[in-house]
Design an enzyme around this catalytic site. Sequence first.
Site, short mmCIF file in Angstrom:
data_model
loop_
_atom_site.label_atom_id
_atom_site.label_comp_id
_atom_site.label_asym_id
_atom_site.label_seq_id
_atom_site.Cartn_x
_atom_site.Cartn_y
_atom_site.Cartn_z
N LYS A 76 7.19 2.25 2.10
CA LYS A 76 8.03 3.40 1.71
C LYS A 76 9.50 3.09 1.94
CE LYS A 76 4.57 6.97 2.61
NZ LYS A 76 4.20 8.10 3.47
N ILE A 124 0.87 -1.17 0.00
CA ILE A 124 0.00 0.00 0.00
C ILE A 124 0.90 1.22 0.00
CG2 ILE A 124 -1.72 1.27 1.35
CD1 ILE A 124 -2.66 -1.49 2.40
N ASN A 126 0.89 4.24 0.97
CA ASN A 126 1.09 5.10 2.14
C ASN A 126 1.70 4.39 3.34
OD1 ASN A 126 0.05 7.27 0.75
ND2 ASN A 126 -2.03 6.93 1.46
N CYS A 127 1.92 3.10 3.25
CA CYS A 127 2.47 2.32 4.36
C CYS A 127 3.95 2.69 4.57
CB CYS A 127 2.35 0.83 4.06
SG CYS A 127 3.20 -0.24 5.22
N ASP A 128 4.32 3.00 5.81
CA ASP A 128 5.70 3.40 6.11
C ASP A 128 6.71 2.31 5.76
OD1 ASP A 128 4.95 5.91 6.99
OD2 ASP A 128 4.88 5.33 9.10
#
Length: 115
Positions: A15, A8, A10-12
């Site tokens: 990233k 996903i 936006n998942c840290d």
Amino acid sequence: MKPTLYGIRNCDTVKKARAWLGANGVAYDFHDYKLSGIDEARLRRWVAEAGWEKLLNRAGTTFRKLPDADKDGLNENKAVTLMISQPSMIKRPVVEAGEVLLVGFDPDRYRAALL
């Protein structure tokens, strides 16, 4: 074979994995399963290789907010159904690179498998 990173946007942790891949010059495809979902056959392959217990993200808020009835008596089929209906419950990221399947982000495992 070019790896595909599933996760996903936006998942840290996703990233961090994407930053690591970029910094190490690894070209990859990105599949956002929050937007595109995940097909059952692929998920079942992952479960066969890694185990549903490893793939089901029990620490995430999506799983924790489930009614107890959905969490009770978890088994492979129930976990797969939950992950297909709510892909946020799949541990992130998942990387497929040929015969290699990486679940979660660990720079050492990424280095060994992808460089």
